[in-house]
Design an enzyme around this catalytic site. Structure first.
Site, PDB file in Angstrom:
ATOM      1  N   GLY A  10       0.825  -1.187   0.000  1.00 31.54           N
ATOM      2  CA  GLY A  10       0.000   0.000   0.000  1.00 31.54           C
ATOM      3  C   GLY A  10       0.862   1.240   0.000  1.00 31.54           C
ATOM      4  O   GLY A  10       2.059   1.205  -0.298  1.00 31.54           O
ATOM      5  N   LYS A  11       0.248   2.371   0.359  1.00 30.80           N
ATOM      6  CA  LYS A  11       0.960   3.643   0.327  1.00 30.80           C
ATOM      7  C   LYS A  11       2.068   3.684   1.369  1.00 30.80           C
ATOM      8  O   LYS A  11       3.140   4.234   1.127  1.00 30.80           O
ATOM      9  CB  LYS A  11      -0.024   4.790   0.555  1.00 30.80           C
ATOM     10  CG  LYS A  11       0.603   6.169   0.416  1.00 30.80           C
ATOM     11  CD  LYS A  11      -0.423   7.260   0.653  1.00 30.80           C
ATOM     12  CE  LYS A  11      -1.488   7.258  -0.420  1.00 30.80           C
ATOM     13  NZ  LYS A  11      -2.434   8.381  -0.258  1.00 30.80           N
ATOM     14  N   ALA A  13       2.628   0.773   3.795  1.00 23.10           N
ATOM     15  CA  ALA A  13       2.992  -0.511   4.394  1.00 23.10           C
ATOM     16  C   ALA A  13       2.861  -1.640   3.384  1.00 23.10           C
ATOM     17  O   ALA A  13       2.187  -1.508   2.365  1.00 23.10           O
ATOM     18  CB  ALA A  13       2.106  -0.794   5.607  1.00 23.10           C
ATOM     19  N   VAL A  15       1.690  -5.688   3.200  1.00 17.16           N
ATOM     20  CA  VAL A  15       0.921  -6.691   3.922  1.00 17.16           C
ATOM     21  C   VAL A  15       1.268  -8.066   3.352  1.00 17.16           C
ATOM     22  O   VAL A  15       1.141  -8.285   2.145  1.00 17.16           O
ATOM     23  CB  VAL A  15      -0.592  -6.428   3.814  1.00 17.16           C
ATOM     24  CG1 VAL A  15      -1.362  -7.496   4.574  1.00 17.16           C
ATOM     25  CG2 VAL A  15      -0.926  -5.043   4.355  1.00 17.16           C
ATOM     26  N   LYS A  30       1.170  -6.825   8.685  1.00 18.01           N
ATOM     27  CA  LYS A  30       1.284  -5.473   8.137  1.00 18.01           C
ATOM     28  C   LYS A  30       2.617  -4.901   8.596  1.00 18.01           C
ATOM     29  O   LYS A  30       2.831  -4.680   9.789  1.00 18.01           O
ATOM     30  CB  LYS A  30       0.118  -4.617   8.616  1.00 18.01           C
ATOM     31  CG  LYS A  30       0.031  -3.243   7.983  1.00 18.01           C
ATOM     32  CD  LYS A  30      -1.248  -2.544   8.429  1.00 18.01           C
ATOM     33  CE  LYS A  30      -1.414  -1.192   7.775  1.00 18.01           C
ATOM     34  NZ  LYS A  30      -2.699  -0.544   8.185  1.00 18.01           N
ATOM     35  N   ASP A 121     -12.447   6.843   8.333  1.00 13.86           N
ATOM     36  CA  ASP A 121     -12.141   6.401   6.963  1.00 13.86           C
ATOM     37  C   ASP A 121     -12.960   5.172   6.600  1.00 13.86           C
ATOM     38  O   ASP A 121     -12.437   4.193   6.060  1.00 13.86           O
ATOM     39  CB  ASP A 121     -10.647   6.118   6.803  1.00 13.86           C
ATOM     40  CG  ASP A 121     -10.171   6.263   5.356  1.00 13.86           C
ATOM     41  OD1 ASP A 121     -10.908   6.864   4.543  1.00 13.86           O
ATOM     42  OD2 ASP A 121      -9.066   5.790   5.042  1.00 13.86           O
TER      43      ASP A 121
END
Length: 303
Positions: A10-11, A13, A15, A30, A121
């Site tokens: 992801g941006k 981290a 996983v 993560k 979020d």
């Protein structure tokens, strides 16, 4: 703990799927390096998950390790993936299944709100499924930009994902637990319409303008098969004034969520109803230290 192949980046981290050596249980790990942006948010997320241990519809935190400059959160593995993937395939969930998923989302929010924690979020990308639909259950995840709302302390931030952000955030008014309820209303609209945003514009600026003016409609081509009680549920959450929105407890008592208004409809593939593109979420700002990360173990993870 040993890590297996298969990495999602992801941006902030990565996983990875991992397996406990002794028990063979699969988890999601993560991983985030200390020097990268988002470290504080990841530590905050670990603390929030520790507070929510045992909540049925919140992803479980098994362990957290701070080892050699990398933070690793060992999380419950949700085999059904993100709810967003279902929307991306163009699947229509149907009103009955949508109602069940939203009820579980609300039950995931309830323990958070009881602790005065706002997720901030709520969106399909942050709703995991324990198994593929229609059998999978909801697990809320990604608490990196959540906030602890203390009595008498106002929190004002521009934070969240454009299509799901509440008007008070755009007006730079205080954030409250009702901010999450707006996002739940947007989520309900998106799921009932087959992936269409209620306020999505051609640009982020246009989307924000639609949100602040609360330009809400229910086009017949998207909602002809949706019951009036379901639409009432959405309207009861998408109200500009946070004080006018249902709370999480009131939402769980709404007639539609309690099952009196759901109209069963099978899952079907609808290629002509392509979900609107979701705008990228802004980087999470500095996270307050209202929850202490006492769940962290200073141990090295064996790869």
């Amino acid at each position: 703990m040993v890590f297996m192949c298969g990495v999602y980046r992801g941006k902030f981290a990565a996983v990875k799927r991992c397996r406990h050596r002794a028990s063979g249980t699969l988890y999601a790990a993560k991983c985030l390096r200390r020097r990268r942006a988002g470290w504080a948010a990841a530590v905050h997320e670990a603390a929030v998950l520790q507070q929510c241990r045992g909540a049925r519809h919140v992803v479980g935190l098994h362990e957290a390790f701070d080892g050699g400059g990398e933070l690793t959160l060992v999380l419950e593995l949700a085999g059904g993936g993100e709810l967003q993937h279902t929307l991306d395939r163009g699947d229509l969930l149907g009103e009955s299944l949508t109602c069940r998923l939203l009820a579980q989302t609300l039950r995931g929010l309830a323990p958070l709100h009881a602790l005065r924690i706002a997720h901030l979020d709520i969106k399909p990308q942050n709703i995991l499924l324990t198994a593929p639909l229609p059998d999978g259950d909801v697990k809320l995840c990604d608490f990196g930009i959540s906030r602890v709302l203390s009595e008498g302390v106002e929190v004002r931030e521009i934070i969240g994902t454009p299509d799901y952000v509440a008007p008070e955030i755009l007006h730079y008014n205080p954030i409250s637990l009702a901010t999450d309820m707006w996002s739940v209303g947007v989520l309900a609209y998106v799921l009932l319409s087959g992936g269409h945003s209620p306020f999505g514009g051609e640009s982020v600026q246009e989307t924000y303008c639609n949100i602040t003016q609360c330009r809400l409609d229910f086009p017949p081509d998207l909602f002809s098969d949706v019951s009036s009680v379901a639409i009432d549920f959405v309207r009861s959450l998408l109200r500009p004034d946070p004080r006018d929105r249902m709370t999480v407890e009131q939402s769980l008592q709404h007639p539609w969520v309690r099952g009196s208004g759901a109209v069963p409809r099978p899952i079907t593939l609808a290629a002509d109803k392509t979900p609107r593109r979701q705008s990228a979420s802004p980087p999470p700002p500095r996270t307050p230290t209202a929850l202490l990360p006492d769940c962290l173990h200073h141990r090295t993870v064996v790869y």
